[in-house]
Design a protein around this motif. Structure first.
Motif, PDB file in Angstrom:
ATOM      1  N   SER A  73      -1.537   3.644  16.839  1.00 48.12           N
ATOM      2  CA  SER A  73      -2.995   3.715  16.747  1.00 48.12           C
ATOM      3  C   SER A  73      -3.456   5.141  16.465  1.00 48.12           C
ATOM      4  O   SER A  73      -2.947   6.095  17.054  1.00 48.12           O
ATOM      5  N   ALA A  75      -7.154   5.324  15.551  1.00 54.01           N
ATOM      6  CA  ALA A  75      -8.529   4.965  15.211  1.00 54.01           C
ATOM      7  C   ALA A  75      -9.410   6.202  15.286  1.00 54.01           C
ATOM      8  O   ALA A  75      -9.254   7.037  16.180  1.00 54.01           O
ATOM      9  N   ASP A  93      -3.428   0.563  14.170  1.00 48.42           N
ATOM     10  CA  ASP A  93      -4.887   0.535  14.287  1.00 48.42           C
ATOM     11  C   ASP A  93      -5.464   1.768  13.607  1.00 48.42           C
ATOM     12  O   ASP A  93      -5.324   2.889  14.101  1.00 48.42           O
ATOM     13  N   ARG A  95      -8.818   1.730  12.466  1.00 49.76           N
ATOM     14  CA  ARG A  95     -10.260   1.501  12.384  1.00 49.76           C
ATOM     15  C   ARG A  95     -11.005   2.834  12.349  1.00 49.76           C
ATOM     16  O   ARG A  95     -10.721   3.737  13.122  1.00 49.76           O
ATOM     17  N   TYR A  96     -11.945   2.938  11.418  1.00 50.36           N
ATOM     18  CA  TYR A  96     -12.816   4.104  11.284  1.00 50.36           C
ATOM     19  C   TYR A  96     -12.041   5.396  10.965  1.00 50.36           C
ATOM     20  O   TYR A  96     -12.605   6.489  11.032  1.00 50.36           O
ATOM     21  N   ASN A 113      -5.021  -2.707  10.995  1.00 51.95           N
ATOM     22  CA  ASN A 113      -6.467  -2.833  11.101  1.00 51.95           C
ATOM     23  C   ASN A 113      -7.119  -1.699  10.325  1.00 51.95           C
ATOM     24  O   ASN A 113      -7.080  -0.542  10.749  1.00 51.95           O
ATOM     25  N   ARG A 115     -10.390  -1.904   9.192  1.00 51.26           N
ATOM     26  CA  ARG A 115     -11.839  -2.128   9.171  1.00 51.26           C
ATOM     27  C   ARG A 115     -12.577  -0.805   9.328  1.00 51.26           C
ATOM     28  O   ARG A 115     -12.284   0.014  10.202  1.00 51.26           O
ATOM     29  N   ASN A 116     -13.545  -0.590   8.434  1.00 48.45           N
ATOM     30  CA  ASN A 116     -14.411   0.593   8.450  1.00 48.45           C
ATOM     31  C   ASN A 116     -13.663   1.903   8.204  1.00 48.45           C
ATOM     32  O   ASN A 116     -14.208   2.979   8.462  1.00 48.45           O
ATOM     33  N   ALA A 117     -12.423   1.809   7.715  1.00 49.97           N
ATOM     34  CA  ALA A 117     -11.695   3.033   7.368  1.00 49.97           C
ATOM     35  C   ALA A 117     -12.213   3.578   6.039  1.00 49.97           C
ATOM     36  O   ALA A 117     -12.643   2.824   5.168  1.00 49.97           O
ATOM     37  N   THR A 137     -14.644  -1.202   4.920  1.00 50.80           N
ATOM     38  CA  THR A 137     -13.675  -0.243   4.366  1.00 50.80           C
ATOM     39  C   THR A 137     -14.189   0.339   3.049  1.00 50.80           C
ATOM     40  O   THR A 137     -14.651  -0.399   2.179  1.00 50.80           O
TER      41      THR A 137
END
Length: 218
Positions: A73, A75, A93, A95-96, A113, A115-117, A137
């Motif tokens: 991870s 994030a 992970d 994310r972002y 994951n 998402r929103n990266a 993303t």
């Protein structure tokens, strides 16, 4: 001879109270995070706090990549221009995470994951992104050549300047997608849903549009 266990009982009760307090706070935070407005505030705080933490710990890009591979991870991490070429990133992970101009070519991202990266300008050449959830993303100006996009929802995605060479787009849903500065010459768009897409000023030399949906196309 009777022993005085009062101090022991005090310590045990204090530990129980601390444990209950910690669990209580965790549950309260989880409850609060169910509120969309509070969730957005927590996300915005994390966007600031985590980079500051990495700065204080003097983590370089390479340090953060090692941390990502060991912990699975990273994030909210800033991995701008990081070299992740060919890395096994299954189920990580991100994310972002900020991955602007990062090299992720030929990496393994199944189950990751994203998402929103922010993958703006990133090199994702040869990556299997099939069935990925790319909600939020950012992919503008990224290199998606030879990328597997099967099962991905791209509707209304901003793909400005994206390199789609060698990508199989047949029968894909590209409703409302921004394809500005995307080279569509000689692309096979058979059965593609392009409704609502602005194709003005596009060079469609050799482009195959058999059975494609062009409703509302400019």
């Amino acid at each position: 001879m009777l022993r005085d266990y009062s101090n022991v009982f005090f310590i045990i009760n204090k530990y129980k109270f601390c444990t209950l307090s910690k669990n209580y706070l965790i549950n309260e935070v989880r409850e609060l995070s169910n509120s969309p407005s509070i969730r957005i505030k927590l996300i915005n705080i994390a966007k600031v706090i985590i980079p500051i933490k990495n700065f204080i710990l003097m983590r370089s890009i390479d340090d953060k990549i090692v941390f990502l591979k060991n912990s699975g991870s990273c994030a909210f991490c800033d991995l701008t221009k990081g070299n992740l070429n060919g890395e096994d990133l299954k189920n990580v992970d991100l994310r972002y995470a900020v991955l602007i101009e990062a090299d992720l070519s030929n990496s393994i991202l199944s189950g990751a994951n994203l998402r929103n990266a922010n993958l703006s300008g990133a090199n994702l050449s040869g990556v299997d992104l099939s069935n990925q959830d790319l909600t939020g993303t950012i992919l503008t100006n990224s290199n998606l050549s030879r990328t597997n996009l099967d099962g991905i929802i791209l509707n209304n995605k901003d793909l400005t300047g994206v390199n789609l060479s060698g990508v199989d787009l047949r029968n894909k849903r590209l409703i409302g997608v921004n394809l500005s500065k995307v080279d569509l010459r000689h692309k096979d768009l058979t059965g593609v849903n392009l409704s609502g897409v602005d194709l003005s000023n596009q060079d469609l030399t050799g482009t195959i549009l058999i059975n494609s949906n062009l409703s509302g196309v400019n």
